[in-house]
Write a protein that holds these residues in place. Structure first.
Motif, PDB file in Angstrom:
ATOM      1  N   LEU A 106      26.724 -22.089  28.599  1.00 12.87           N
ATOM      2  CA  LEU A 106      26.911 -23.178  29.435  1.00 12.87           C
ATOM      3  C   LEU A 106      28.136 -23.275  30.100  1.00 12.87           C
ATOM      4  O   LEU A 106      28.884 -24.056  30.811  1.00 12.87           O
ATOM      5  N   LEU A 152      30.409 -25.369  33.052  1.00  9.86           N
ATOM      6  CA  LEU A 152      29.293 -26.763  33.427  1.00  9.86           C
ATOM      7  C   LEU A 152      30.167 -27.726  33.795  1.00  9.86           C
ATOM      8  O   LEU A 152      30.151 -28.304  35.017  1.00  9.86           O
ATOM      9  N   LEU A 186      23.861 -20.100  33.456  1.00  3.19           N
ATOM     10  CA  LEU A 186      23.295 -21.628  33.310  1.00  3.19           C
ATOM     11  C   LEU A 186      24.110 -22.700  33.347  1.00  3.19           C
ATOM     12  O   LEU A 186      23.741 -23.665  33.960  1.00  3.19           O
ATOM     13  N   ILE A 207      23.551 -25.796  35.980  1.00  2.66           N
ATOM     14  CA  ILE A 207      23.562 -27.112  35.487  1.00  2.66           C
ATOM     15  C   ILE A 207      24.486 -28.048  36.027  1.00  2.66           C
ATOM     16  O   ILE A 207      24.528 -29.016  36.607  1.00  2.66           O
ATOM     17  N   ILE A 267      23.963 -31.474  38.180  1.00  2.67           N
ATOM     18  CA  ILE A 267      24.298 -33.083  37.780  1.00  2.67           C
ATOM     19  C   ILE A 267      24.988 -33.946  38.763  1.00  2.67           C
ATOM     20  O   ILE A 267      24.222 -34.942  39.103  1.00  2.67           O
ATOM     21  N   LEU A 298      15.803 -34.163  37.953  1.00  2.00           N
ATOM     22  CA  LEU A 298      15.989 -33.007  37.192  1.00  2.00           C
ATOM     23  C   LEU A 298      15.093 -31.971  37.675  1.00  2.00           C
ATOM     24  O   LEU A 298      15.451 -30.642  38.249  1.00  2.00           O
ATOM     25  N   GLY A 348      15.974 -28.819  39.988  1.00  2.00           N
ATOM     26  CA  GLY A 348      15.880 -27.192  39.303  1.00  2.00           C
ATOM     27  C   GLY A 348      14.922 -26.541  40.500  1.00  2.00           C
ATOM     28  O   GLY A 348      15.428 -25.309  40.770  1.00  2.00           O
ATOM     29  N   VAL A 358      15.088 -24.632  35.853  1.00  2.00           N
ATOM     30  CA  VAL A 358      16.335 -24.430  35.474  1.00  2.00           C
ATOM     31  C   VAL A 358      16.616 -23.065  34.967  1.00  2.00           C
ATOM     32  O   VAL A 358      17.439 -22.312  35.593  1.00  2.00           O
TER      33      VAL A 358
END
Lengths: 315, 371
Positions: free
Chosen positions: B5, B8, B219, B223, B227, B268, B272, B359
């Motif tokens: 992540l 992010l 990833l 993400i 957001i 979400l 995606g 995602v």
């Protein structure tokens, strides 16, 4: 100590096209290494392969002793990268760009403050902190890009044609920054197609048509046997009407290469200086002054390129 | 997992800054769907009223006039006037001057009087099936009622009397049916488009190249990118719901909180989808086209306009893989049927699962592309 960068037989193929062909060289720590070559010769692909963005078809390499095929994630934490195209966000301010890259490299708290202050000090970009990056001039954009590329104190920095399209004053300022950082032990890998920039580098590699033709310190390259073949010498000729004299000189059987350099003619010839002077005087280009000359880096690369093309033609 | 992540939060924060700088996009995101809500909210109406109808009465009399009044008393038929031949009657429908025609034969009054089986004919333009369906239903009903009335006069009662009741949305108002779905469709297109464009823009401008040389992982990047747009989409829903409630007068029978909580998995999932589009598209124009390509199935196969049960099997399967289908179920459930979390949580679970798959697929595709 392991070298900062090791490249071993690196080959990258895209389909049937070979972008990098069996390239091998080392870059020592704290060195400023210049990779010179025309556009499309494979310079950027070498950087991408070393940063794990392009998978090599053969061979490999290591950065700071870490294998580029395996330890990509750890390598990224310790290298900086700046491309020829401005890769920052034009709608964000200078401060926001610097803060974003500090965040991306995981700098937090006091360390983040300290590093942000350090790169602002280094690049002198302080007065422009609240300006949108898109409103900076080309030179300041490159300084901002460098600030973001070194915010995490990388040990190795890749600069991909960093001075493309900026003015000579900004170009020199950027090089001063590079040497400033190199003096503090940062290793630089710089690609360029400017000869004068290559001459600034401690060591230079010359890549043509995906193959590394020569690598070494600049003065060593000048003395390469292929550059000044046995029995021939390089001369600088100063005479009247250099443009017409050049055409004449090219007709002499013993002249291998001739080119204008400023107001002088540079010649590679299989004859003593006196013969050359006498022949040109005879042709009416008085007064003629012929002196021995060191080959310039350009001479070196032109000669190497011509030899490579000739080899290719014979193949 | 944490390492995957990487990047992010910085990416999410930066994306918020882009939005704050880009007034045009925020305007597009918050205002355009409201405009569309007004346009479509008023335009989409399947309640058929005032069908233009011509009458060919071969022998006008007290009896036929009374009978025709029964049609004009319904809201469904509007009698334009009389024609005096079969040709004229067909021509009126063919030219589109009328959508229906009622023909009463010359012996109508006499046969009714004698009780020897009078006939009355309805011609209806079938080119709009909603209109022709409504015309047939109402025509039959009017004739049925008239029959009952005539039979009752002779002393007997009809053995069965129909007493239908419509549960939920009892007035069968179209806005009540369409607007909850429209909210889903409008928010969806906005989120897909903004997410897809934000990634493709970075690729076009070369800022992505710089990012790929940093420890930011696909990833984390994906993400982080979604957001801010999911938050914007949420804001959008919060701002459309009051308009739906008070401007279009659609009552919300269930809990708004259930609706809002189940909105998040939809956002979400569509974000995606936007990310996946961004990994396929080479340019902003291509991303725009791909985003638009998801719109038609979302509108026509999600049950938003046409009932899923009426679709051929393959299309029913397609409708089951559209995020919109599940959210339309949620919004109609909460708004019209007063359904609660216990009735609808399943839709949220499916949407969450879709979001995770989309995602991850986008991240894998993204990594493959930059390599």
């Amino acid at each position: 100590m392991t070298p900062a960068i090791e490249v071993r037989g690196l080959t990258v193929r895209f389909g049937s096209f070979t972008a990098v062909d069996g390239v091998t060289f080392d870059v020592a720590r704290g060195e400023v290494f210049g990779l010179l070559g025309p556009n499309g010769s494979g310079k950027t692909t070498i950087i991408k392969a070393l940063c794990g963005l392009v998978r090599p078809s053969g061979g490999g390499g290591a950065i700071l002793g870490m294998d580029v095929l395996v330890e990509t994630a750890r390598i990224r934490q310790r290298i900086g990268y700046m491309s020829q195209k401005f890769g920052l966000y034009e709608d964000l301010t200078v401060r926001e760009n610097i803060e974003f890259y500090a965040g991306v490299y995981g700098l937090r708290g006091a360390r983040r403050e300290e590093r942000s202050a350090a790169v602002v000090d280094l690049t002198l970009i302080g007065p422009y902190m609240e300006r949108r990056a898109g409103q900076l001039s080309g030179g300041w954009k490159q300084r901002l890009a460098l600030a973001c590329a070194v915010i995490h104190e990388p040990e190795v920095v890749f600069l991909d044609e960093p001075t493309a399209g900026i003015d000579p004053v900004a170009r020199r300022a950027l090089w001063d920054l590079v040497f400033d950082l190199a003096g503090r032990g940062v290793t630089f890998f710089v690609t360029t197609h400017y000869m004068d920039e290559a001459e600034r580098c401690g060591r230079v590699g010359y890549i043509y048509n995906s193959r590394l033709l020569a690598v070494g310190p600049v003065d060593e390259l000048r003395r390469l046997p292929g550059v000044s073949p046995e029995g021939s010498s390089r001369y600088e000729i100063v005479c009247a009407d250099a443009a017409r004299a050049l055409r004449k000189a090219r007709q002499f059987a013993y002249v291998r290469e001739a080119t204008i350099f400023g107001r002088a003619i540079h010649v590679l010839a299989d004859a003593p200086a006196d013969t050359l002077a006498a022949d040109l005087s005879g042709a009416g280009f008085e007064p003629v002054r012929v002196s021995l000359a060191e080959p310039s880096l350009e001479d070196v690369f032109v000669t190497l390129t011509n030899q490579e093309i000739a080899k290719g033609a014979r193949r | 997992m944490i390492a995957r992540l990487s990047g992010l939060w910085p990416v999410a924060r930066k994306e918020v800054l882009h939005l704050a700088r880009d007034r045009g996009t925020v305007f597009f995101a918050l205002l355009v769907p409201v405009l569309q809500l007004f346009i479509f909210g008023f335009a989409l109406n399947t309640n058929v009223r005032q069908i233009r109808t011509v009458v060919y009465d071969q022998a006008p009399s007290q009896r036929t006039r009374e009978f025709l009044r029964r049609f004009s008393n319904t809201d469904t038929f509007r009698l334009l006037g009389h024609v005096s031949s079969d040709d004229e009657m067909y021509a009126a429908v063919r030219k589109g001057e009328a959508s229906a025609a009622i023909k009463i034969p010359y012996d109508f009054a006499e046969r009714v009087l004698r009780g020897s089986g009078a006939t009355v004919q309805l011609l209806v333009d079938g080119s709009d099936s909603t209109v022709s369906g409504a015309a047939l239903n109402v025509f039959n009903a009017v004739v049925l009622v008239e029959n009952q009335r005539l039979l009752a006069g002779s002393g007997s009662r009809p053995p069965i009397e129909a007493r239908p009741a419509v549960l939920f949305n009892p007035s069968t108002r179209s806005p009540n049916f369409f607007i909850p779905g429209l909210v889903a469709v409008l928010v969806q297109i906005m989120v897909i488009l903004l997410v897809a464009l934000s990634v493709v823009r970075e690729r076009e401008r070369g800022t992505l190249e710089q990012l790929t040389m940093t420890p930011v992982r696909p990833l984390g990047m994906m993400i982080g990118k979604m957001i801010p747009y999911v938050m914007l989409g949420f804001l959008e829903v919060c701002w459309i719901l009051p308009i739906m409630r008070w401007v279009f007068g659609v009552p919300i029978h269930g809990s708004v909180w259930v609706l809002l909580v189940l909105t998040i998995p939809l956002l979400l999932a569509v974000a995606g989808l936007g990310l996946l589009i961004s990994t396929k598209a080479a340019s902003q124009a291509e991303a725009f086209q791909l985003a638009m390509a998801t719109m038609l199935p979302s509108i026509f196969l999600s049950g938003y306009i046409f009932p899923i049960d009426n679709m051929p099997r393959p299309f029913q399967i397609v409708s089951r893989i559209l995020p919109t289908t599940y959210y339309i179920d949620v919004s109609r459930g909460v708004i019209l049927r007063g359904a609660g979390f216990a009735d609808l949580w399943w839709n949220g679970a499916v949407l969450t699962f879709m979001a995770v798959v989309l995602v991850l697929a986008a991240a894998i595709q993204f990594e493959r592309r930059t390599r």
